[in-house]
Write an enzyme that holds these catalytic residues in place. Structure first.
Site, PDB file in Angstrom:
ATOM      1  N   HIS A   1       0.841  -1.203   0.000  1.00  0.00           N
ATOM      2  CA  HIS A   1       0.000   0.000   0.000  1.00  0.00           C
ATOM      3  C   HIS A   1       0.875   1.253   0.000  1.00  0.00           C
ATOM      4  CE1 HIS A   1      -2.970  -2.724   2.333  1.00  0.00           C
ATOM      5  NE2 HIS A   1      -3.537  -2.486   1.163  1.00  0.00           N
TER       6      HIS A   1
ATOM      7  N   LYS B   1     -17.586  -7.125   6.257  1.00  0.00           N
ATOM      8  CA  LYS B   1     -16.241  -7.702   6.307  1.00  0.00           C
ATOM      9  C   LYS B   1     -15.703  -7.607   7.740  1.00  0.00           C
ATOM     10  CE  LYS B   1     -11.991  -7.340   3.556  1.00  0.00           C
ATOM     11  NZ  LYS B   1     -11.365  -6.628   2.432  1.00  0.00           N
TER      12      LYS B   1
ATOM     13  N   ARG C   1      -1.665  -5.609  -8.671  1.00  0.00           N
ATOM     14  CA  ARG C   1      -0.549  -6.533  -8.404  1.00  0.00           C
ATOM     15  C   ARG C   1      -0.335  -7.508  -9.541  1.00  0.00           C
ATOM     16  NH1 ARG C   1      -3.011  -7.937  -2.643  1.00  0.00           N
ATOM     17  NH2 ARG C   1      -4.783  -7.942  -4.040  1.00  0.00           N
TER      18      ARG C   1
ATOM     19  N   SER D   1      -2.708  -7.850   2.714  1.00  0.00           N
ATOM     20  CA  SER D   1      -2.933  -7.795   4.168  1.00  0.00           C
ATOM     21  C   SER D   1      -3.393  -9.156   4.684  1.00  0.00           C
ATOM     22  CB  SER D   1      -4.003  -6.753   4.501  1.00  0.00           C
ATOM     23  OG  SER D   1      -3.639  -5.494   4.042  1.00  0.00           O
TER      24      SER D   1
END
Ligand code: PNS
Length: 166
Positions: free
Chosen positions: A17, A41, A90, A127
């Site tokens: 990040h 979430k 990514r 993460s």
């Protein structure tokens, strides 16, 4: 002023990040890290904790600020007069969903999304993986900044000390 929002859960913020945030800070007058609240979430850290960590590790960039939002990202953008979202990509696996969201955000409120390719050294980083590795005692010190590592270890230790749910 040329402003951009970098949204995410940041649960917790990683070097991946930060790479995007740092590079965006040299391209825009202001970068807002928007820590998003997603009611469905389950996060390891509260939104306040995620904001504190994001503030701590981005403090050396004077044009980076941290905020939070519960709701649609495009509503945050409109409420704050920001027209551009920046996202790190990514790998191709990120692409389908990110493309879909970017097109929806354009459709909803005419908010543009720019994709920045993640540095190759961070292309495998997330993460979720960091949390999983750390929860099994793996070394994640090269993936998250030191203050985040301290908090992650403390949180995992406190969870491990809780009685097991039956
Ligand atoms: O770090 P994450 O969890 O991958 O980030 C995803 C996030 C929070 C950026 C994305 O889910 C989002 O923008 N959520 C806000 C709600 C929203 O606007 N949903 C509609 C997207 S088209």
């Amino acid at each position: 002023m040329n402003r951009v929002v970098c949204p995410g859960s940041f649960d917790p913020i990683t070097f991946g990040h930060l790479d995007i945030i740092a590079r965006a800070s040299s391209l825009f007058d202001e970068v807002v890290i928007a820590v998003m609240v997603n009611k469905t979430k389950k996060t390891l850290f509260t939104v306040e904790e995620r904001m504190e960590m994001a503030r701590e590790v981005s403090s050396k960039y004077p044009n980076v600020k941290v905020d939070s939002w519960s709701g649609l990202l495009v509503d945050y953008c409109k409420a704050n007069s920001i027209n551009t979202i920046i996202k790190g990509l990514r790998a191709v696996t990120d692409f389908d969903y990110e493309l879909q969201m970017s097109q929806m955000n354009l459709q909803l409120q005419n908010v543009e999304t720019l994709f920045m390719s993640t540095s190759p050294s961070h292309s495998f980083l997330s993460s979720s993986l960091v949390k999983e590795i750390a929860s099994y005692g793996g070394d994640v010190s090269s993936y998250i900044p030191a203050p985040v590592l301290v908090r992650l270890k403390a949180r995992l230790d406190s969870l491990a000390a809780l009685p097991e749910e039956k």
